[in-house]
Design a protein around this motif. Sequence first.
Motif, PDB file in Angstrom:
ATOM      1  N   LEU A   1       6.207 -26.276  12.072  1.00  0.00           N
ATOM      2  CA  LEU A   1       5.206 -24.953  12.497  1.00  0.00           C
ATOM      3  C   LEU A   1       3.778 -25.611  12.275  1.00  0.00           C
ATOM      4  CD1 LEU A   1       7.727 -23.323  11.504  1.00  0.00           C
ATOM      5  CD2 LEU A   1       5.996 -21.732  10.602  1.00  0.00           C
ATOM      6  N   ASN A   2       3.068 -25.279  13.777  1.00  0.00           N
ATOM      7  CA  ASN A   2       1.752 -25.897  14.113  1.00  0.00           C
ATOM      8  C   ASN A   2       0.982 -24.977  14.809  1.00  0.00           C
ATOM      9  OD1 ASN A   2       3.990 -28.535  14.183  1.00  0.00           O
ATOM     10  ND2 ASN A   2       2.082 -29.021  12.868  1.00  0.00           N
ATOM     11  N   ALA A   3       1.100 -23.514  14.279  1.00  0.00           N
ATOM     12  CA  ALA A   3       0.768 -22.602  15.241  1.00  0.00           C
ATOM     13  C   ALA A   3      -0.704 -22.160  14.791  1.00  0.00           C
ATOM     14  CB  ALA A   3       1.558 -21.499  15.166  1.00  0.00           C
ATOM     15  N   SER A   4      -1.235 -22.780  13.702  1.00  0.00           N
ATOM     16  CA  SER A   4      -2.656 -22.669  13.083  1.00  0.00           C
ATOM     17  C   SER A   4      -2.309 -22.127  12.045  1.00  0.00           C
ATOM     18  CB  SER A   4      -3.576 -21.941  13.905  1.00  0.00           C
ATOM     19  OG  SER A   4      -3.359 -20.613  13.822  1.00  0.00           O
ATOM     20  N   ALA A   5      -3.089 -22.318  10.853  1.00  0.00           N
ATOM     21  CA  ALA A   5      -2.552 -21.803   9.532  1.00  0.00           C
ATOM     22  C   ALA A   5      -2.206 -20.140   9.468  1.00  0.00           C
ATOM     23  CB  ALA A   5      -4.032 -21.895   8.481  1.00  0.00           C
ATOM     24  N   LEU A   6      -2.975 -19.494  10.277  1.00  0.00           N
ATOM     25  CA  LEU A   6      -2.609 -18.134  10.336  1.00  0.00           C
ATOM     26  C   LEU A   6      -1.606 -17.730  11.180  1.00  0.00           C
ATOM     27  CD1 LEU A   6      -6.359 -16.713  10.123  1.00  0.00           C
ATOM     28  CD2 LEU A   6      -4.635 -16.756   8.288  1.00  0.00           C
ATOM     29  N   GLY A   7      -1.306 -18.310  12.274  1.00  0.00           N
ATOM     30  CA  GLY A   7      -0.116 -18.413  13.090  1.00  0.00           C
ATOM     31  C   GLY A   7       1.175 -18.694  12.626  1.00  0.00           C
ATOM     32  N   SER A   8       1.049 -19.669  11.793  1.00  0.00           N
ATOM     33  CA  SER A   8       2.518 -20.171  11.261  1.00  0.00           C
ATOM     34  C   SER A   8       2.581 -19.197   9.990  1.00  0.00           C
ATOM     35  CB  SER A   8       2.107 -21.394  10.704  1.00  0.00           C
ATOM     36  OG  SER A   8       2.082 -22.673  11.498  1.00  0.00           O
ATOM     37  N   THR A   9       1.565 -18.858   9.353  1.00  0.00           N
ATOM     38  CA  THR A   9       1.897 -17.799   8.268  1.00  0.00           C
ATOM     39  C   THR A   9       2.522 -16.410   8.762  1.00  0.00           C
ATOM     40  OG1 THR A   9       0.087 -18.731   6.917  1.00  0.00           O
ATOM     41  CG2 THR A   9       0.856 -16.727   6.170  1.00  0.00           C
ATOM     42  N   PHE A  10       2.054 -16.062   9.911  1.00  0.00           N
ATOM     43  CA  PHE A  10       2.618 -14.807  10.539  1.00  0.00           C
ATOM     44  C   PHE A  10       4.131 -15.079  10.787  1.00  0.00           C
ATOM     45  CE2 PHE A  10       4.179 -12.764  14.344  1.00  0.00           C
ATOM     46  CZ  PHE A  10       4.110 -11.559  14.082  1.00  0.00           C
ATOM     47  N   ILE A  11       4.631 -16.208  11.307  1.00  0.00           N
ATOM     48  CA  ILE A  11       5.832 -16.477  11.591  1.00  0.00           C
ATOM     49  C   ILE A  11       6.785 -16.335  10.398  1.00  0.00           C
ATOM     50  CG2 ILE A  11       7.385 -17.975  12.634  1.00  0.00           C
ATOM     51  CD1 ILE A  11       4.930 -18.849  14.544  1.00  0.00           C
ATOM     52  N   LEU A  12       6.190 -17.084   9.245  1.00  0.00           N
ATOM     53  CA  LEU A  12       6.927 -17.156   8.240  1.00  0.00           C
ATOM     54  C   LEU A  12       6.828 -15.861   7.397  1.00  0.00           C
ATOM     55  CD1 LEU A  12       5.420 -20.419   6.471  1.00  0.00           C
ATOM     56  CD2 LEU A  12       7.644 -20.234   7.647  1.00  0.00           C
ATOM     57  N   LEU A  13       6.025 -15.056   7.430  1.00  0.00           N
ATOM     58  CA  LEU A  13       5.838 -13.712   6.713  1.00  0.00           C
ATOM     59  C   LEU A  13       6.906 -12.634   7.724  1.00  0.00           C
ATOM     60  CD1 LEU A  13       2.202 -12.999   5.975  1.00  0.00           C
ATOM     61  CD2 LEU A  13       4.015 -13.155   4.530  1.00  0.00           C
ATOM     62  N   ASN A  14       6.812 -13.087   8.852  1.00  0.00           N
ATOM     63  CA  ASN A  14       7.848 -12.081   9.932  1.00  0.00           C
ATOM     64  C   ASN A  14       9.120 -12.401  10.054  1.00  0.00           C
ATOM     65  OD1 ASN A  14       7.509  -9.672  11.587  1.00  0.00           O
ATOM     66  ND2 ASN A  14       7.927 -11.087  13.305  1.00  0.00           N
ATOM     67  N   SER A  15       9.497 -13.811   9.165  1.00  0.00           N
ATOM     68  CA  SER A  15      10.908 -14.171   9.234  1.00  0.00           C
ATOM     69  C   SER A  15      11.675 -13.587   7.852  1.00  0.00           C
ATOM     70  CB  SER A  15      10.816 -15.739   9.320  1.00  0.00           C
ATOM     71  OG  SER A  15      10.119 -15.955  10.446  1.00  0.00           O
ATOM     72  N   VAL A  16      12.173 -12.454   8.132  1.00  0.00           N
ATOM     73  CA  VAL A  16      12.654 -12.028   6.779  1.00  0.00           C
ATOM     74  C   VAL A  16      14.255 -11.840   7.102  1.00  0.00           C
ATOM     75  CG1 VAL A  16      10.852 -10.446   6.304  1.00  0.00           C
ATOM     76  CG2 VAL A  16      12.459  -9.384   7.779  1.00  0.00           C
ATOM     77  N   SER A  17      14.929 -11.821   5.818  1.00  0.00           N
ATOM     78  CA  SER A  17      16.356 -11.928   5.832  1.00  0.00           C
ATOM     79  C   SER A  17      16.662 -11.562   4.400  1.00  0.00           C
ATOM     80  CB  SER A  17      16.926 -13.322   6.219  1.00  0.00           C
ATOM     81  OG  SER A  17      16.649 -14.386   4.900  1.00  0.00           O
ATOM     82  N   ASP A  18      18.099 -11.518   3.988  1.00  0.00           N
ATOM     83  CA  ASP A  18      18.554 -11.173   2.764  1.00  0.00           C
ATOM     84  C   ASP A  18      18.104 -12.104   1.806  1.00  0.00           C
ATOM     85  OD1 ASP A  18      19.766  -8.975   3.876  1.00  0.00           O
ATOM     86  OD2 ASP A  18      21.792  -9.737   3.900  1.00  0.00           O
TER      87      ASP A  18
END
Length: 566
Positions: free
Chosen positions: A302-319
């Motif tokens: 993940l190298n989408a910028s600090a906030l871009g990468s954080t968005f992706i991680l926060l949006n990657s939800v699962s059980d």
Amino acid sequence: MINLNIKARAANTYDAIVIGSGISGGWAAKELCEKGLKTLMLERGRQLEHVKDYTNATKAPWEVPHRGRLTNEQRETHPYLIRERVYSEFNETYWLKDADSPYKEEKRFDWTRPDIVGGRSIMWGRGSLRLGQIDFEANAKEGIGIDWPIRYPDLAPWYDHVERFAGISGQAEGLAHVPDGVFQPPMEMNCFEKEVKKRIEKTFPERRMTMFRTANLTQPVGERGSCQYRNLCSRGCPFGAYFSTQSSTLPAAVKTGNLTLRADSIVNALIYDKDKGIATGVRVIDKHTKEVIEYYARIIFLNASALGSTFILLNSVSDRFPNGFGNDSGALGRYLMDHHFHAGASGISEEFPDKYYYGKRPAGFFIPRFRNIGNDKQQYLRGFQYTGYSSRSDWARGIAELGVGAAFKDYVSEPGPWQMGLMGFGECLPYHDNQVTLDHSLQDAWGQPVLKFNCDFRENEKMMRKHMDADAAAMLEAAGLKNVTPFNRDSYPGMAIHEMGTARMGRDPKTSVLNAWNQVHAAKNVFVTDGACMTSSACQNPSLTYMALTARAADHAVKELKKMNL
């Protein structure tokens, strides 16, 4: 019968996926490709080809329709971006439209977002400074935040590695807290700066004024030419004279034959396999068609910028990760940091009236941190550095006179007095409630939730700022400048464009997101090596550290792959 579409999945499978093509993403792609991995680079922005697409790189102001100024329409579609001066008619096609991808603010945050391959590597300020041992030890010594899981010796050889390739010009000074690097010859100070340097260092022996360490070549490297002293870097450099993805890391990755670059690809989320306990791929939204496509790989950077990468991680939800990918600690999105600035001083001098300078040097000088170093102890923690620049004032000084005639024309045709400014960049401490979260009440043009910011500077930063302007004024006065004027203007998080810290590295999975190798604690095949990984901010420009961390993590990832540990 279920159609598993195995052939389609195989066509979309790579050894590695790199999300983002900016400073750290370019390095991830280069290192992984050169180590033999078939690598897919995903970039939400449009393609921007080196040289060919820098359409305004050599234009004079009168060669563009509005002389560099923005239209009302551009202002309306970029309400956040116009807060800072990075956006102009010369590079207006490089930026994401805020209207398409808004964000929310509980407290003001200035988020600067490009929309091109290369990301901010095309228009960054190019400051390239190492963090020192003092920076990696500070949290532990002061009981602030959490301890870094690495120390300077862990990163020093990787600083060497990236500096040799990127090309950093600078002057060795022997300061442990801003370590020397592998430098090309520094750019030269002008005559006025040289004299100011002598006077400051005579009055304040503990302070050093030196040329800024910058990713501008002073000697050619391969097909990249040396700096032409045009100071038009934010438009893209057709000479390849400063480090960018397009001029440096991308050609190296392409040369291997192992890179596939897909632009206009908005990464929506990581795909998690609960049985394997790893991420198996990413979900992508095509920017134009809005088609959802999945890509798969053994490792993901993940190298989408600090906030871009954080968005992706926060949006990657699962059980397994109901609060965001890898967010067992609750630290994801927290400890958001940026440098605070807009505090310093300026003055003028009537000295050297018969001297001028060559070209438009794209880098100034800097004065490294001197507060809370050695025997200097202040009420606040950490410190700040200064960047500075000098020039001779131009014809605009005649506007107030509103003069006419030959005498007035002669007056504004001659350069005015020397002027110099110092501006401080201060460290921000990692605060738990400086946070970015997902807000589902608002969606972007692709149906995704948006980020919401709740971040500000605190008492420690405010106390530091009192020294930032006072110390600058004292140095300029000691150097003999006149009309010295301190300034301490508003500085909001995001303005310095050094956002970091929202998926921090640490030793304990209970208090951090990443380990010492930038791996997500709970899914070791996911690496985050952009600004999100930072555990503290120091006061130095951070991009060189992102490069070194990325190269180090890529080396570790490939070794672990070969050991079948990933």
